[in-house]
Design an enzyme around this catalytic site. Sequence first.
Site: not given
Ligand SMILES: O=c1[nH]c(=O)c2ncn([C@@H]3O[C@H](COP(=O)(O)OP(=O)(O)OP(=O)(O)O)[C@@H](O)[C@H]3O)c2[nH]1
Ligand SMILES: [Mg+2]
Length: 201
Positions: A8-9, A70, A154
């Site tokens: 994850t980033k 994800d 988030g």
């Molecule tokens: O309030 C929140 N509490 C949480 O616990 C939570 N978990 C996920 N999220 C939301 O969902 C997106 C993931 O998208 P995602 O899985 O593609 O991750 P990302 O793109 O941020 O990073 P990466 O892991 O892909 O590098 C995130 O950015 C958040 O907006 C959350 N929001």
């Molecule tokens: Mg992502």
Amino acid sequence: MKQVIIATKNAGKAREFQELLTKKGVEVKSLLDFPNCPDVEETGNTFAENAILKAEAMAHYFQTIVIADDSGLAIDALHGRPGVYSARYAGEEKDDQKNIAKVLEELKGVPFEKRTARFHCALAVAAPGRRTTVVEATCEGYITEAPKGENGFGYDPIFFVPQKGKTMAELSKEEKNQISHRAKALAKLEKQWDEIMNGKE
Ligand SMILES: O=c1[nH]c(=O)c2ncn([C@@H]3O[C@H](COP(=O)(O)OP(=O)(O)OP(=O)(O)O)[C@@H](O)[C@H]3O)c2[nH]1
Ligand SMILES: [Mg+2]
């Protein structure tokens, strides 16, 4: 200390994995520790598909076992949106404040009892030459009318957790890590944990 790579980033996720895994005596590395690693396009239609894409690409890149997360928020009154687009809901810059503002705007006039939502988390474990496994978990709640609380990341400030009577962002990290979608999904990897830690193929 043994290491585990989380693909994850997202700094908020990386921090939560660090917290969740310290009791296991594991050093958590994320992609933020490897600035040159490639970006993986999230082209899947489901959390599980995107977790698998990220985990397999990074297992190939690092030639070791990795876990990808994800995750996202599904709001019933918005037919499951923002869903897999949660990070980029208000634009490619992945701005949490703008994402929250967009959700609140779309839910204007929707009464509390119809503001049901859940966080989803899919975790994929991949390693070179091995079959990828996926676990998933959710955390149920309601979308508030205004943000409250400073913790988490988030959408946490607008996600009300009924059993705690607070938003996710008002919970301490210990409290969030007891009930979150991420904690529950990670608990489902318990049986695979020795294998994950003995990592390198
Ligand atoms: O309030 C929140 N509490 C949480 O616990 C939570 N978990 C996920 N999220 C939301 O969902 C997106 C993931 O998208 P995602 O899985 O593609 O991750 P990302 O793109 O941020 O990073 P990466 O892991 O892909 O590098 C995130 O950015 C958040 O907006 C959350 N929001
Ligand atoms: Mg992502």
